[in-house]
Scaffold this motif. Structure first.
Motif, short mmCIF file in Angstrom:
data_model
loop_
_atom_site.label_atom_id
_atom_site.label_comp_id
_atom_site.label_asym_id
_atom_site.label_seq_id
_atom_site.Cartn_x
_atom_site.Cartn_y
_atom_site.Cartn_z
N TYR A 45 49.43 8.09 57.73
CA TYR A 45 49.85 9.31 57.36
C TYR A 45 48.87 10.35 57.23
O TYR A 45 48.87 11.62 57.61
CB TYR A 45 50.77 9.37 56.11
N HIS A 48 47.68 13.23 59.53
CA HIS A 48 48.17 14.43 59.35
C HIS A 48 47.53 15.45 58.32
O HIS A 48 46.94 16.69 58.69
CB HIS A 48 49.55 14.31 58.98
N HIS A 72 48.04 18.25 50.52
CA HIS A 72 49.21 19.09 50.35
C HIS A 72 50.36 18.21 50.32
O HIS A 72 51.63 18.89 49.98
CB HIS A 72 49.20 20.22 51.62
N ASP A 73 50.21 17.15 50.70
CA ASP A 73 51.62 16.30 50.58
C ASP A 73 51.55 15.26 49.60
O ASP A 73 52.50 14.50 49.41
CB ASP A 73 51.88 15.57 52.04
N ASP A 138 49.96 23.34 58.37
CA ASP A 138 50.80 22.15 58.41
C ASP A 138 51.59 22.11 59.53
O ASP A 138 52.17 21.23 60.41
CB ASP A 138 51.54 22.42 56.92
N ASN A 142 52.36 19.72 62.82
CA ASN A 142 53.73 19.00 63.04
C ASN A 142 54.36 19.25 64.23
O ASN A 142 54.88 18.32 64.93
CB ASN A 142 54.50 19.49 61.90
#
Ligand code: MN
Length: 486
Positions: A45, A48, A72-73, A138, A142
């Motif tokens: 992950y 990303h 950010h996540d 982001d 994606n």
């Protein structure tokens, strides 16, 4: 792509030791927080998070924003409270990360969660525009990994990108981001249409390319002969999605589209821009009505350039765009180009109010979300008022008011001031009196007449387009109704 912290640091302009330390800290924290997670692609992950941070560095954003990109996540996915996060990274980064974090799964579900998250994003954005820029970075990653996503989700993400994020990037003047978002999302949102556009392009490409090269050589020679020493030229190919939208307008007749490929000339000064325009027109006959001076009249998103379309003399037609280096930067990165530099005037002035009149439309967006309570209605108004094609009309003094296509003098009046809107008694469009419900067109000059005794009627509702106007009219109608029953 490697996700080495040194690569990220070297993408930052002149980082201080402090900058480097912050990036390393955020990098290690995010890598650990996501260590057990994988993307649909099977990649870790963290790949990303790293890609989002890289995008932000490329937009020219400062270190804190890049760190927020790495993180950010983490609030959503890692086991950390806001308090702990703030203790580690400070208030500012917490605010940025919090702004892009989706709403909890428990409070809302499905479509509603989705729209409410969007609304939350806008609220955070009005306090700090950088939240939206992180969201765009982001989204950009994606959509570039859509191939690994489940087909139904693929389509939803692609459509949302075309309907909301790409127009937002455009409205913020981030032309290159909009272009990339659209190119990546279009094939998934409308596969058949995409195939068709590719076919049409293929049939024309060689011809266009050949003509362009010939034109290009002559143009460069002419500019140099006129004594310009510093200039550069490039081609720009129209994106497949914007080509598709134009094709629909022209009933799929590709021969009616003149800017599939355009030539760009970049010169040092504004005077040079007009000089080069003169050279172009002296050598090739321009198409009437297609000369656009976006230097004297910038688009509301800040875009500046001179555009002209000329006959090439061998049966072809080509668009030429002329601008300075500064205008070019602004056209590619828009608002981000004001936020990045540490010594720049925009430093610490990231509240939307401070960004100036240029982005005044954003305030309207905020007002809109405050006043439209129903979720579905909010999304609908968002699409109509902000992302539909816009027309640019002028006040008699030459100020530009931009409105959605199909707007009338009533919308114009309300956009100028609600007091003017509420008392419109007549409208002069290009010097002629016309009905206040007439549809306005690009370039119209509109003069509003008001009378204190006039107030909105039911007919105005049908004769207006914007949410702003309709809302004021409804309120006035209600007030009148209660007055009359008293
Ligand atoms: Mn993300």
């Amino acid at each position: 792509m490697s996700s080495n912290v040194e690569d990220l640091i070297s993408a930052i302009k002149n980082p201080t030791e402090e900058d480097k330390a912050l990036i390393k800290k955020a990098y290690d924290f995010a890598a650990l927080a996501h260590k057990d997670q994988a993307r649909f692609s099977g990649e870790p992950y963290f790949v990303h998070c790293f890609a989002v941070a890289m995008n932000l560095a490329q937009f020219g954003m400062e270190t804190k924003v890049i760190a927020a990109g790495l993180l950010h996540d983490t609030l959503e996915d890692a086991d950390i409270t806001q308090k702990e996060f703030e203790a580690k990274f400070g208030k500012e980064i917490l605010f940025l990360v919090e702004g892009v974090t989706k709403l909890g799964k428990l409070k809302y579900r499905g479509e509603q969660r989705h729209v409410e998250s969007l609304r939350k994003l806008f609220i955070a954005t009005t306090r700090d525009i950088r939240v939206l820029i992180i969201k765009l970075a982001d989204r950009l990653h994606n959509v570039s990994t859509l191939e690994f996503v489940r087909p139904d989700k693929q389509k939803r993400i692609a459509l949302e990108t075309l309907e909301i994020y790409a127009p937002l990037a455009y409205r913020l003047g981030m032309g290159i981001i909009r272009h990339r978002l659209e190119e990546l999302a279009f094939p998934y949102a409308y596969p058949e249409e995409y195939k068709k556009v590719k076919e049409l392009l293929k049939a024309r490409e060689d011809e266009i390319q050949k003509r362009l090269e010939k034109f290009y050589r002559t143009l460069k020679k002419e500019i140099a002969q006129a004594g310009y020493k510093q200039f550069r030229t490039s081609n720009r190919m129209k994106g497949t999605y914007s080509l598709y939208k134009k094709l629909v307008e022209k009933k799929m007749d590709i021969t009616k589209i003149y800017d599939i490929m355009a030539i760009r000339v970049i010169v040092p000064t504004v005077a040079d821009c007009y000089g080069v325009l003169g050279i172009v027109h002296a050598n090739w006959r321009p198409l009437p009505g297609r000369i656009k001076d976006y230097i004297a009249f910038p688009k509301p998103n800040g875009y500046q350039s001179l555009h002209t379309t000329v006959f090439t003399g061998d049966g072809g037609i080509i668009e030429v765009q002329i601008r300075t280096e500064e205008m070019h930067q602004e056209a590619e990165y828009g608002i981000a180009s004001h936020l990045g530099y540490k010594e720049g005037i925009m430093k610490n002035k990231t509240r939307i109010e401070d960004i100036g009149k240029k982005y005044a439309w954003f305030k309207q967006l905020v007002e809109l979300q405050e006043n439209v309570s129903q979720t579905g209605e909010f999304l609908n108004h968002l699409k109509v008022d902000f992302f539909e094609n816009r027309v640019f009309v002028f006040t008699p003094k030459g100020d530009v008011i931009d409105l959605p296509e199909g707007s009338s003098p009533i919308d114009f009046a309300y956009a100028v001031h609600s007091d003017i809107g509420s008392h419109v008694s007549g409208a002069k469009v290009n010097g002629k009196f016309l009905a206040i419900t007439t549809t306005l067109h690009n370039g119209d000059i509109v003069e509003i007449e008001t009378k204190k005794s006039v107030s909105p009627t039911r007919k105005w509702l049908e004769g207006s387009k914007t949410t702003l106007a309709k809302r004021h009219i409804r309120i006035a109608l209600q007030e009148n109704a209660t007055k009359n029953t008293k």
